[in-house]
Design a protein around this motif. Structure first.
Motif: not given
Length: 191
Positions: A98-106, A109
């Protein structure tokens, strides 16, 4: 005889009270019991206690049939520990994902913002160059005391300020760091 001799302390008193209540009422009791051996070690038994009743239906004697299930219980406990460890690992890995996905999404963006900034900067840069060019060209031809000199100088100054902002936007939008280093041109051209 009662169970107190081999009682391991694992089961609450209510467990044995229920057992005795069942067999005292003439019912067969079946369950698993953790006992303590003479050497202090623990062992598990699968027990069935059958009451023998008199003519009035009251228990007069009991027979207990026990099967040692210690190996099975130890295997169950090991499986439960492994399952608990696995659940903790799954929770930890899910959290990392989940943390990796958030970083990837950021990152995605930020890349999109960079592309937008580059597009906007290029679109602004072209007309800005024309405005700056005309302002500088006309300003050079006018005498300093001309009433149009001051507004043209202001246009040139503000256009240069905008050009600096556009340059900053372009620098921000570049994905590679673009590290520069000094080189010897003679050596580079010789090879």
């Amino acid at each position: 005889q009662d169970h107190s001799i081999v009682n391991s302390g694992h089961h609450p008193k209510a467990f044995f009270a229920s057992l005795w209540k069942s067999i005292a009422a003439g019912r067969v009791w079946r369950g698993e019991i953790k006992n303590r051996a003479k050497d202090g070690s623990f062992y598990w038994v699968d027990a069935t206690i059958i009451p023998f009743l008199d003519a009035h239906g009251r228990p007069i004697q009991y027979i207990g049939i026990r099967t040692n299930i210690t190996a099975s219980k130890l295997s169950e406990e090991k499986i439960e520990r492994l399952n608990s460890d696995l659940e903790l690992r799954i929770i930890e890995k899910t959290s990392q994902l989940e943390r990796s996905m958030k970083v990837s999404l950021q990152s995605e963006k930020l890349a999109a913002v960079g592309q937008l900034a580059a597009g906007v900067a290029h679109e602004i840069n072209n007309p800005l160059g024309v405005i700056l060019g005309f302002a500088q060209s006309v300003s050079r031809r006018l005498p300093k005391e001309d009433p149009l000199a001051m507004p043209l100088n202001a246009i040139e100054r503000e256009a240069l300020r905008c050009k600096t902002l556009v340059s900053s936007l372009l620098s921000f939008s570049r994905q590679s760091g673009g590290a520069f280093s000094a080189i010897d041109l003679d050596t580079a051209l010789a090879t």
